[in-house]
Scaffold this motif. Structure first.
Motif, PDB file in Angstrom:
ATOM      1  N   ARG A 154     -13.052  -0.839   6.897  1.00 58.46           N
ATOM      2  CA  ARG A 154     -11.853   0.188   6.592  1.00 58.46           C
ATOM      3  C   ARG A 154     -12.022   0.354   5.171  1.00 58.46           C
ATOM      4  O   ARG A 154     -11.760  -0.448   4.381  1.00 58.46           O
ATOM      5  CB  ARG A 154     -10.707  -0.579   7.218  1.00 58.46           C
ATOM      6  CG  ARG A 154      -9.507   0.623   6.815  1.00 58.46           C
ATOM      7  CD  ARG A 154      -9.266   1.448   7.849  1.00 58.46           C
ATOM      8  NE  ARG A 154      -7.963   2.183   7.516  1.00 58.46           N
ATOM      9  CZ  ARG A 154      -7.705   3.182   8.713  1.00 58.46           C
ATOM     10  NH1 ARG A 154      -8.339   3.234   9.705  1.00 58.46           N
ATOM     11  NH2 ARG A 154      -6.567   3.809   8.379  1.00 58.46           N
ATOM     12  N   LEU A 155     -12.098   1.693   4.909  1.00 62.70           N
ATOM     13  CA  LEU A 155     -12.139   2.049   3.530  1.00 62.70           C
ATOM     14  C   LEU A 155     -10.890   3.008   3.297  1.00 62.70           C
ATOM     15  O   LEU A 155     -10.868   3.924   4.353  1.00 62.70           O
ATOM     16  CB  LEU A 155     -13.536   2.904   3.270  1.00 62.70           C
ATOM     17  CG  LEU A 155     -13.628   3.595   1.862  1.00 62.70           C
ATOM     18  CD1 LEU A 155     -13.761   2.404   0.858  1.00 62.70           C
ATOM     19  CD2 LEU A 155     -14.709   4.436   1.764  1.00 62.70           C
ATOM     20  N   GLU A 156     -10.174   2.981   2.389  1.00 58.51           N
ATOM     21  CA  GLU A 156      -8.906   3.659   1.972  1.00 58.51           C
ATOM     22  C   GLU A 156      -9.039   4.007   0.540  1.00 58.51           C
ATOM     23  O   GLU A 156      -9.338   3.190  -0.288  1.00 58.51           O
ATOM     24  CB  GLU A 156      -7.571   3.205   2.634  1.00 58.51           C
ATOM     25  CG  GLU A 156      -7.454   2.892   3.966  1.00 58.51           C
ATOM     26  CD  GLU A 156      -6.099   2.439   4.476  1.00 58.51           C
ATOM     27  OE1 GLU A 156      -5.768   2.393   5.656  1.00 58.51           O
ATOM     28  OE2 GLU A 156      -5.365   2.248   3.567  1.00 58.51           O
ATOM     29  N   TRP A 157      -8.578   5.271   0.145  1.00 59.14           N
ATOM     30  CA  TRP A 157      -8.787   5.795  -1.228  1.00 59.14           C
ATOM     31  C   TRP A 157      -7.474   6.780  -1.455  1.00 59.14           C
ATOM     32  O   TRP A 157      -7.253   7.477  -0.439  1.00 59.14           O
ATOM     33  CB  TRP A 157      -9.878   6.168  -1.706  1.00 59.14           C
ATOM     34  CG  TRP A 157     -10.367   7.591  -1.069  1.00 59.14           C
ATOM     35  CD1 TRP A 157     -10.397   8.516  -1.949  1.00 59.14           C
ATOM     36  CD2 TRP A 157     -11.090   7.715   0.003  1.00 59.14           C
ATOM     37  NE1 TRP A 157     -10.936   9.803  -1.181  1.00 59.14           N
ATOM     38  CE2 TRP A 157     -11.174   9.349   0.050  1.00 59.14           C
ATOM     39  CE3 TRP A 157     -11.455   7.056   1.265  1.00 59.14           C
ATOM     40  CZ2 TRP A 157     -11.779   9.852   1.090  1.00 59.14           C
ATOM     41  CZ3 TRP A 157     -12.045   7.919   2.338  1.00 59.14           C
ATOM     42  CH2 TRP A 157     -12.173   9.242   2.228  1.00 59.14           C
ATOM     43  N   THR A 158      -7.416   6.984  -2.702  1.00 62.32           N
ATOM     44  CA  THR A 158      -6.474   8.020  -3.381  1.00 62.32           C
ATOM     45  C   THR A 158      -6.936   8.719  -4.632  1.00 62.32           C
ATOM     46  O   THR A 158      -7.751   7.869  -5.373  1.00 62.32           O
ATOM     47  CB  THR A 158      -5.110   7.618  -3.315  1.00 62.32           C
ATOM     48  OG1 THR A 158      -4.213   8.723  -3.465  1.00 62.32           O
ATOM     49  CG2 THR A 158      -4.929   6.646  -4.354  1.00 62.32           C
ATOM     50  N   ASP A 159      -6.401   9.680  -5.219  1.00 61.46           N
ATOM     51  CA  ASP A 159      -6.718  10.292  -6.320  1.00 61.46           C
ATOM     52  C   ASP A 159      -6.010   9.315  -7.526  1.00 61.46           C
ATOM     53  O   ASP A 159      -5.036   8.895  -7.050  1.00 61.46           O
ATOM     54  CB  ASP A 159      -6.225  11.798  -6.420  1.00 61.46           C
ATOM     55  CG  ASP A 159      -7.398  12.376  -5.640  1.00 61.46           C
ATOM     56  OD1 ASP A 159      -8.310  12.346  -5.455  1.00 61.46           O
ATOM     57  OD2 ASP A 159      -6.687  13.834  -5.256  1.00 61.46           O
ATOM     58  N   GLY A 160      -6.594   9.229  -8.399  1.00 63.57           N
ATOM     59  CA  GLY A 160      -5.919   8.432  -9.733  1.00 63.57           C
ATOM     60  C   GLY A 160      -5.706   7.035  -9.485  1.00 63.57           C
ATOM     61  O   GLY A 160      -6.798   6.388  -8.834  1.00 63.57           O
ATOM     62  N   SER A 161      -4.716   6.457  -9.944  1.00 71.47           N
ATOM     63  CA  SER A 161      -4.571   5.039  -9.958  1.00 71.47           C
ATOM     64  C   SER A 161      -4.438   4.327  -8.702  1.00 71.47           C
ATOM     65  O   SER A 161      -4.010   5.016  -7.730  1.00 71.47           O
ATOM     66  CB  SER A 161      -3.463   4.653 -10.792  1.00 71.47           C
ATOM     67  OG  SER A 161      -3.034   3.223 -10.823  1.00 71.47           O
ATOM     68  N   GLY A 162      -4.825   2.898  -8.546  1.00 71.71           N
ATOM     69  CA  GLY A 162      -4.801   2.147  -7.303  1.00 71.71           C
ATOM     70  C   GLY A 162      -3.693   1.711  -7.209  1.00 71.71           C
ATOM     71  O   GLY A 162      -3.010   1.340  -6.150  1.00 71.71           O
ATOM     72  N   GLU A 163      -2.615   1.802  -7.943  1.00 69.32           N
ATOM     73  CA  GLU A 163      -1.253   1.260  -7.785  1.00 69.32           C
ATOM     74  C   GLU A 163      -0.602   1.848  -6.689  1.00 69.32           C
ATOM     75  O   GLU A 163       0.073   1.321  -6.059  1.00 69.32           O
ATOM     76  CB  GLU A 163      -0.547   1.325  -9.180  1.00 69.32           C
ATOM     77  CG  GLU A 163      -1.037   0.416 -10.125  1.00 69.32           C
ATOM     78  CD  GLU A 163      -0.844  -1.048  -9.780  1.00 69.32           C
ATOM     79  OE1 GLU A 163       0.218  -1.507  -9.469  1.00 69.32           O
ATOM     80  OE2 GLU A 163      -2.204  -1.664  -9.610  1.00 69.32           O
ATOM     81  N   ALA A 164      -0.958   3.156  -6.643  1.00 69.91           N
ATOM     82  CA  ALA A 164      -0.107   4.299  -5.554  1.00 69.91           C
ATOM     83  C   ALA A 164      -0.650   3.743  -4.296  1.00 69.91           C
ATOM     84  O   ALA A 164       0.177   3.483  -3.077  1.00 69.91           O
ATOM     85  CB  ALA A 164      -0.307   5.581  -5.836  1.00 69.91           C
ATOM     86  N   LEU A 165      -1.780   3.407  -4.168  1.00 70.50           N
ATOM     87  CA  LEU A 165      -2.516   2.982  -3.065  1.00 70.50           C
ATOM     88  C   LEU A 165      -2.081   1.554  -2.413  1.00 70.50           C
ATOM     89  O   LEU A 165      -1.465   1.324  -1.331  1.00 70.50           O
ATOM     90  CB  LEU A 165      -3.935   3.060  -2.919  1.00 70.50           C
ATOM     91  CG  LEU A 165      -4.679   2.486  -1.846  1.00 70.50           C
ATOM     92  CD1 LEU A 165      -4.626   3.161  -0.695  1.00 70.50           C
ATOM     93  CD2 LEU A 165      -6.307   2.445  -2.088  1.00 70.50           C
ATOM     94  N   VAL A 166      -2.034   0.795  -3.426  1.00 70.57           N
ATOM     95  CA  VAL A 166      -1.700  -0.815  -3.123  1.00 70.57           C
ATOM     96  C   VAL A 166      -0.325  -0.975  -2.749  1.00 70.57           C
ATOM     97  O   VAL A 166       0.057  -1.645  -1.773  1.00 70.57           O
ATOM     98  CB  VAL A 166      -2.141  -1.632  -4.554  1.00 70.57           C
ATOM     99  CG1 VAL A 166      -1.620  -2.933  -4.052  1.00 70.57           C
ATOM    100  CG2 VAL A 166      -3.687  -1.611  -4.510  1.00 70.57           C
ATOM    101  N   SER A 167       0.386  -0.110  -3.621  1.00 70.66           N
ATOM    102  CA  SER A 167       1.995  -0.024  -3.130  1.00 70.66           C
ATOM    103  C   SER A 167       2.408   0.465  -1.982  1.00 70.66           C
ATOM    104  O   SER A 167       3.499   0.234  -1.674  1.00 70.66           O
ATOM    105  CB  SER A 167       2.753   0.399  -4.389  1.00 70.66           C
ATOM    106  OG  SER A 167       2.705   1.826  -4.408  1.00 70.66           O
ATOM    107  N   GLY A 168       1.671   1.187  -1.466  1.00 70.72           N
ATOM    108  CA  GLY A 168       1.893   2.209  -0.351  1.00 70.72           C
ATOM    109  C   GLY A 168       2.736   3.356  -0.554  1.00 70.72           C
ATOM    110  O   GLY A 168       3.612   3.836   0.197  1.00 70.72           O
TER     111      GLY A 168
END
Length: 353
Positions: A154-168
C-alpha cells in the motif's frame, strides 16, 4: 569519525549489532544504504553520548537547517515499531541543534511511551535514545509504503511534508500494488519520479531488503530520497472497495485496523479532555502520539482524516484496537450523538446503534 566519538557519520557498515549504540532508525537507514538507494546524509549522536558545542559545530556547518530525529534502541524493531512515540524536530536552525537533541532525548520518558509499552506488553529494558542529524529540505511530496508481501503493498502520499501524512492531518492519495503493478488508486495517474512509478521503486526496494517493508520517502526537487525503513510489525488488512455514500446510520472510511467493537462514541478535541471515558469509542479529527494513553484505553478509534498508514492506524494495529480513518468531518459530527457505535475496522464502517 571514530567509534567513540560523540557524533558519528552513519555508514552502511552499521548493523543490528549496533542497535544498542545507534538505535533502530539508524540501523534501518544503514540497511537502505546497503541496498544502494539514496538516503540523506546522516550523523548519529550515540546512546549516552554528550556532545559539546565543539562536537556539533563541524556537523552544523554542512547545512543551515536540520532534521533532528529519534533513533531509540527499541524503535523500528521486528515486534514493535514505536511509530511516532518519540519526538522529532524539523527545520531546526544550525544554532539550535543542541537544544533539539535534548528535546528528542527527553521524549523517551514520556507518558505516551509508557502507555504504549504497557498496552503492547513490551518486554525488555527501557528505551535508550540515540539521535539522528540530517540536513533538512522541504519535500515536494512525501509518502509511506507498507508491504503485504512480494510485489504487494500500500502506497500513500501527500503534497509537502510527510508530517501531515504521518499525523493523519490529511486524508492521503493512495495506491494498491499487487504482482508488481498498481491495481487500484485514488488518483488518475500513479505517483512517479522521473517517469518511474514510485510504487515500482518500493516493490524493487522491498525485494532487495528481503521482507515486507515499512518505508518512508520524500520527493525532492531533484528526485526520490528514502527516509526510513523498518520491518512490518502488524499485517495490513485486505484492501476492499469502498462503496460510495454514507447513510444516516452508517459511515464509511478506511479500514485501518482490523476488529470489531461496540460502545458509546465520545468526540474529543484534545488528548487532555477530562470527559474521556475508558472503554468508549474515541472520535477525533486526528491523533498524534499524545493520544496514545487514550487509544490504549479505547474500545475503538475513528478519525475524520488519515489513511491506512498514518500514526493512528499503525499504532491501533499494534495495540489491537479496531480503527477506521478518513470518515470526514461531517460524518464524525454525526457519530458524536452519544449513541452506541459499532466499529468494524476490517470493513471500514461505523454503524450507529
Amino acid at each position: 569519525m571514530s567509534a567513540g566519538a560523540p557524533v558519528r557519520r552513519l555508514t552502511a557498515a552499521a548493523g543490528d549489532g549496533d542497535r544498542a549504540t545507534l538505535g533502530g532508525k539508524a540501523v534501518g537507514l544503514a540497511a537502505l544504504l546497503r541496498a544502494g538507494v539514496r538516503v540523506p546524509d546522516t550523523w548519529v549522536v550515540p546512546v549516552g553520548a554528550e556532545p559539546a558545542a565543539a562536537d556539533l559545530a563541524p556537523v552544523a556547518a554542512h547545512a543551515p537547517r536540520w532534521a533532528v530525529r529519534s533513533s531509540a534502541t527499541v524503535e523500528d524493531g521486528t515486534g514493535l515499531s514505536y511509530a511516532g512515540m518519540f519526538r522529532s524536530e524539523l527545520d531546526v536552525p544550525a544554532a539550535g541543534l543542541a537544544a533539539a537533541v535534548a528535546a528528542v532525548r527527553d521524549s523517551a520518558r514520556s507518558q505516551r511511551v509508557a502507555a504504549y509499552r504497557a498496552r503492547s506488553a513490551a518486554a525488555g529494558p527501557e528505551a535508550g535514545m540515540a539521535v539522528l542529524l540530517q540536513p533538512f529540505r522541504t519535500p515536494v511530496r512525501s509518502g509511506l509504503w507498507l508491504g503485504r508481501g512480494p510485489g504487494r503493498g500500500r502506497l500513500e502520499w501527500t503534497d509537502g511534508s510527510g508530517e501531515a501524512l504521518v499525523s493523519g492531518a490529511v486524508t492521503p492519495a493512495w495506491e494498491e500494488w499487487a504482482d508488481g503493478r498498481c491495481t487500484a488508486g485514488s488518483a488518475p495517474t500513479a505517483l512517479s519520479d522521473a517517469g518511474r512509478p514510485v510504487g515500482a521503486a518500493c516493490v524493487a526496494l522491498q525485494e532487495r531488503l528481503g521482507r515486507p517493508a515499512d518505508l518512508e520517502f520524500a520527493l525532492l526537487d531533484d528526485g526520490l530520497v528514502w527516509l526510513q525503513f523498518r520491518p512490518m510489525t502488524a499485517e495490513l488488512g485486505t484492501p476492499s472497495e469502498r462503496p460510495a455514500g454514507d447513510g444516516a446510520d452508517l459511515v464509511r472510511g478506511t479500514a485501518a485496523a482490523a476488529g470489531r467493537a461496540t460502545a458509546r462514541g465520545l468526540r474529543l478535541d484534545d488528548a487532555d479532555d477530562p470527559r474521556w471515558e475508558p472503554g468508549a469509542v474515541l472520535l477525533a479529527e486526528r491523533t498524534d502520539p499524545d493520544w496514545v494513553p487514550l487509544m490504549a484505553e479505547a474500545a475503538a478509534l475513528v478519525t475524520a482524516e488519515g489513511g491506512m498508514l498514518c500514526h493512528a492506524a499503525i499504532v491501533a494495529r499494534e495495540l489491537g484496537v479496531p480503527c477506521v480513518t478518513g470518515v470526514g468531518a461531517d460524518a464524525l459530527a454525526r457519530l458524536a450523538s452519544g449513541r452506541p457505535l459499532e466499529v468494524d475496522g476490517t470493513a471500514g464502517t461505523v454503524a450507529v446503534r
